[in-house]
Enzyme design. Structure first.
Site, PDB file in Angstrom:
ATOM      1  N   ARG A 155     -83.776 -39.853 -15.130  1.00  0.00           N
ATOM      2  CA  ARG A 155     -82.911 -39.019 -15.963  1.00  0.00           C
ATOM      3  C   ARG A 155     -82.988 -39.424 -17.434  1.00  0.00           C
ATOM      4  O   ARG A 155     -82.953 -38.578 -18.323  1.00  0.00           O
ATOM      5  CB  ARG A 155     -81.475 -39.111 -15.444  1.00  0.00           C
ATOM      6  N   THR A 212     -68.047 -27.403 -18.846  1.00  0.00           N
ATOM      7  CA  THR A 212     -67.644 -28.382 -17.826  1.00  0.00           C
ATOM      8  C   THR A 212     -66.937 -27.675 -16.676  1.00  0.00           C
ATOM      9  O   THR A 212     -66.201 -26.714 -16.889  1.00  0.00           O
ATOM     10  CB  THR A 212     -66.740 -29.497 -18.415  1.00  0.00           C
ATOM     11  N   ASN A 215     -67.954 -21.092 -20.926  1.00  0.00           N
ATOM     12  CA  ASN A 215     -68.628 -21.434 -19.672  1.00  0.00           C
ATOM     13  C   ASN A 215     -69.365 -20.203 -19.157  1.00  0.00           C
ATOM     14  O   ASN A 215     -68.898 -19.086 -19.344  1.00  0.00           O
ATOM     15  CB  ASN A 215     -67.593 -21.897 -18.626  1.00  0.00           C
ATOM     16  N   HIS A 268     -67.842 -41.018 -20.355  1.00  0.00           N
ATOM     17  CA  HIS A 268     -68.562 -41.491 -19.161  1.00  0.00           C
ATOM     18  C   HIS A 268     -69.776 -42.356 -19.517  1.00  0.00           C
ATOM     19  O   HIS A 268     -70.705 -42.471 -18.721  1.00  0.00           O
ATOM     20  CB  HIS A 268     -68.964 -40.303 -18.282  1.00  0.00           C
ATOM     21  N   CYS A 290     -75.774 -55.713 -18.593  1.00  0.00           N
ATOM     22  CA  CYS A 290     -75.823 -56.607 -17.435  1.00  0.00           C
ATOM     23  C   CYS A 290     -74.584 -56.400 -16.557  1.00  0.00           C
ATOM     24  O   CYS A 290     -73.458 -56.436 -17.051  1.00  0.00           O
ATOM     25  CB  CYS A 290     -75.901 -58.055 -17.918  1.00  0.00           C
ATOM     26  N   GLN A 332     -68.247 -35.745 -21.939  1.00  0.00           N
ATOM     27  CA  GLN A 332     -68.445 -36.426 -20.656  1.00  0.00           C
ATOM     28  C   GLN A 332     -69.921 -36.748 -20.469  1.00  0.00           C
ATOM     29  O   GLN A 332     -70.300 -37.421 -19.524  1.00  0.00           O
ATOM     30  CB  GLN A 332     -67.997 -35.514 -19.513  1.00  0.00           C
ATOM     31  N   CYS A 366     -81.048 -59.750 -16.531  1.00  0.00           N
ATOM     32  CA  CYS A 366     -80.452 -60.131 -17.812  1.00  0.00           C
ATOM     33  C   CYS A 366     -81.080 -61.427 -18.332  1.00  0.00           C
ATOM     34  O   CYS A 366     -81.217 -62.391 -17.569  1.00  0.00           O
ATOM     35  CB  CYS A 366     -78.955 -60.312 -17.604  1.00  0.00           C
TER      36      CYS A 366
END
Ligand code: BJW
Ligand code: ZN
Length: 254
Positions: free
Chosen positions: A70, A196, A221, A119, A127, A101, A155
């Site tokens: 992604r 959304t 929307n 988000h 880490c 978001q 890490c």
């Protein structure tokens, strides 16, 4: 697009506008949404098997591989007219708070500043043990295919597993960004809810907060949502067309 003169004057007199975005705002940049039937990111995967801390514990290579796939898509994408319209709007109103978001950085690349990422950000891994930020690998180094397993890096400070910099189900939202978002929803005169499904809490509650505070609320929307009957106005159509029209009509260049 036609608005009543009353709506236009209420929006124009708002000294603070809040814009709240979801995956639909980046859909026309080629980033799949989460839940749409044709292209949703979770059509072939169970959300709970990927977007939870437990899933990462159970199968880190599968989850990391999916996020790297992604991330590569985000890096290859460009902001669209909806992102640009929001950046332009910030120059035309006294104060604008942009709450997203989305974990991509397309708002920033369109010119928006101080974006509240509820988000997290897909390009800021850290880490899972000590929290140290990890410099994400360069785009040229990553072209994983969807579904390919990829071992997460370790890490450099403590040897813990590096994890995606996103907020998974059951995790808290970044507290400062969340507080600022609630303040904006409570105090703004105009609130735009864009792209959304408004089903993930607590983010979805922001629109309810703005409605309860008496703000003019506009939902953009392509589809209907449970908010349709609660907002002041629904603009049914793609954000990359509707937002530039909205900005041009309500907040034209001075
Ligand atoms: C267009 C368009 C175009 C398309 N133009 N439009 C109350 C009840 C029940 C459960 C809960 C509750 N409160 C909290 C919960 C639990 C949970 C939750 O909400 N579950 C729900 C599913 C019910 N929430 C949490 O766990 C949150 N944390 C929390 O509550 O902490 C407190 C706590 C701690 C401990 C225990 C319990 C609670 C965290 C939520 C984190 C969400 N994370 C994700 C994944 C991020 C990582 C990743 O990217 O993989 O965030 S989930 C996913 O959904 C992602 C998105 O940001 C989020 C919202 O999705 P969005 O943006 O709305 O996308 P879609 O696909 O749903 O909708 C797209 C829309 O665009 C559609 O409407 C289209 O029509 C439209 N569209 N093209 C305009 N061109
Ligand atoms: Zn560490």
């Amino acid at each position: 697009m036609r608005f009543s003169t009353d709506l236009i004057s209420r929006l124009r007199s708002a000294t603070h506008v809040a814009v709240f975005t979801g995956a639909g705002v980046s859909a026309e940049s080629g980033i799949p949404t989460f839940r749409d039937r044709q292209s949703g990111l979770w059509q072939n995967f169970d959300a709970q098997s990927l977007a939870t801390p437990e899933a990462f514990e159970r199968d880190p290579a599968f989850v990391w591989g999916w996020y790297e796939w992604r991330r590569a898509r985000v890096l290859a994408s460009q902001p669209n007219a909806a992102h640009r319209a929001i950046a332009l709007l910030a120059e035309r109103v006294p104060r604008l708070t942009l709450i997203t978001q989305n974990v991509d950085d397309l708002h920033e690349r369109a010119g928006s500043r101080e974006v509240l990422h509820l988000h997290g950000r897909i390009c800021s891994p850290y880490c899972s043990a000590c929290g140290l930020e990890y410099p994400a690998p360069q785009p040229a180094l990553l072209e994983p295919e969807r579904g390919r397993r990829l071992e997460p890096p370790r890490c450099g400070q403590c040897g813990g597993r590096v994890r995606p910099g996103v907020v998974w189900f059951g995790e808290s939202l970044p507290s400062l960004a969340w507080e600022q978002a609630v303040q904006a929803a409570r105090g703004c005169g105009g609130f735009l809810c864009v792209g959304t499904s408004s089903i993930v809490e607590p983010a979805a509650s922001l629109t309810r907060v703005a409605i309860a505070a008496g703000s003019v609320t506009i939902q953009v929307n392509i589809d209907s949502t449970w908010l349709d009957d609660l907002v002041t106005l629904n603009l049914r159509g793609p954000a990359a067309s509707m937002l530039p029209e909205l900005v041009a009509e309500v907040w034209p260049q001075a």
